[in-house]
Design an enzyme around this catalytic site. Structure first.
Site: not given
Ligand SMILES: O=P(O)(O)OC[C@H]1O[C@](O)(COP(=O)(O)O)[C@@H](O)[C@@H]1O
Ligand SMILES: [Mg+2]
Length: 382
Positions: A53, A241-242, A228, A11, A103-104, A94, A231-232
């Site tokens: 994403d 198939q097969h 935080y 993201d 590296g990776n 973000q 989200k992941d």
């Molecule tokens: O506190 P902020 O910066 O407004 O972010 C809140 C946002 O975080 C989120 O959980 C982000 O979702 P993602 O993990 O898809 O980036 C949204 O649901 C929410 O709008």
């Molecule tokens: Mg997302």
């Protein structure tokens, strides 16, 4: 021919909140990948998005965790982030937790699923990508695809699937894995993967010949960053198939919009809604959690396709049910079980509130203090 399929996502900023990737950022990433293709770092690629994403689907012959391929993805996200910043998109950059590539991409923010396959004469694959949920969200459908004969008829009637599959399960808290066999160990398997926030199916293999069948991204950003950071939102590659699930058996696993953690502020349970690419936007209450599926054939590394797998009225009923469940869950507002349990919430003001109220809590003489946890044997439960 041995081909590696790398799906790497991040993201890097979104339009009008956290709901959709801006096309100009995808164009910036496209430039980087086109150049990498020209220089034979990758054979082919496809860029898409689900919600906020950006998903880079790449093929090459360099194996998983290759420095050049990962650097290409990193540069694509960096260039896309520059555009996101320029456009003032929300949460630009973000998921890029580090300033420099080394590296990776492990531990750097982007999520990834990579598999190396000995290409069959025809190599059909499905790539599933979700927004507003977490990697353990794919435990349920993987169990359905590879262990549940009520979902996958081939487990019973196809001799090449009949022996079953092996599940490599990662304990994301301890950083250790265990491999369990289906069908013989399905009760143990379910005991673990029924806690998807901790036990994540990372890889599935066909038992008969150890051939890889599925790979899922396992990054949990909040565990990496210690706070935080979004989200992941997971990705998964499934061979079809097969001797592997038929396309329809893989899709059937998503016909029931089961509940996943995520949705608004990564802190609510909601139904996973399978949608077409054009509906891959997180809107109502930043959701409900969305899933897209793209079908390809891989031919000498070339990505033939895609087909937008959920762009089909056969999934209208799943979407309708998901909307009904979303409405039902939303009515609970800030109450569990719509809101996640405190340990799983991505945001919480609870410690601050408890600290503030500490002086106002008073001891109640007629109430016995509970033991800390029924699971804690040291507390002398008998
Ligand atoms: O506190 P902020 O910066 O407004 O972010 C809140 C946002 O975080 C989120 O959980 C982000 O979702 P993602 O993990 O898809 O980036 C949204 O649901 C929410 O709008
Ligand atoms: Mg997302």
């Amino acid at each position: 021919m041995k081909t590696t399929i790398s799906v790497i996502k991040a993201d890097i900023g979104s339009l009008a909140g956290h709901h959709v990737v801006h096309p100009d950022t995808m164009a910036a990433a496209n430039k980087v990948l086109a150049e990498a293709k020209r220089q034979n770092v990758i054979i082919d690629y496809y860029i898409t998005n689900v919600g906020d994403d950006m998903e880079l689907i790449m093929t090459h012959t360099r194996g998983p965790l290759d420095t050049k391929v990962h650097e290409t993805a990193w540069n694509a996200f960096k260039e896309a982030s520059k555009v996101a910043k320029d456009l003032g998109l929300y949460a630009a950059g973000q998921d890029l937790l580090s300033d420099t590539f080394s590296g990776n991409l492990k531990g750097m923010g982007p999520g990834m699923a990579e598999m190396e396959v000995e290409e069959r004469p025809s190599e059909p694959i499905a790539i599933f990508m979700a927004d507003k949920t977490e990697p353990g969200a794919f435990n349920f459908p993987q169990y359905k695809m590879f262990a549940d004969p009520f979902n996958t008829a081939g487990l019973v009637i196809d001799p090449t699937m009949h022996e079953g599959y092996k599940f490599e399960i990662l304990d994301v808290f301890e950083g250790q894995s265990v491999t369990l066999n289906a069908p013989e160990e399905i009760y143990d398997l379910l005991a673990l993967i029924g806690t998807p926030s901790r036990y994540v199916i990372r890889r599935v293999y066909r038992k008969a010949d150890n051939n890889i069948a599925a790979v899922t991204s396992i990054e949990r950003l909040n565990l990496i960053a210690g706070k935080y950071v979004g989200k992941d939102d997971p990705v998964m590659i499934v061979r079809l198939q097969h001797g592997f699930p038929a396309l329809g058996e893989a899709l059937e696993a998503f016909s029931f919009p089961y509940l996943v953690p995520g949705w608004m502020r990564g802190s609510h349970y909601g139904p996973l809604m399978p949608v077409s690419q054009r509906d891959a936007r997180a809107t109502r209450f930043d959701g409900p959690p969305r899933l897209i599926g793209l079908g390809f054939n891989v031919k000498e590394g070339r990505l033939v396709g895609p087909s937008d797998l959920f762009d089909d009225p056969a999934f209208d009923e799943a979407r309708r049910l998901a909307s009904t469940i979303a409405e039902y869950m939303r009515r609970h507002g800030p109450f569990m079980p719509h809101r996640l349990e405190p340990e799983e919430m991505e945001y919480t003001t609870l410690p601050v509130i408890l600290e503030k109220l500490k002086p106002r809590f008073k001891k109640e003489a007629d109430v016995t203090k509970a033991k800390p946890s029924i699971y804690d044997k040291s507390q002398g439960m008998d």
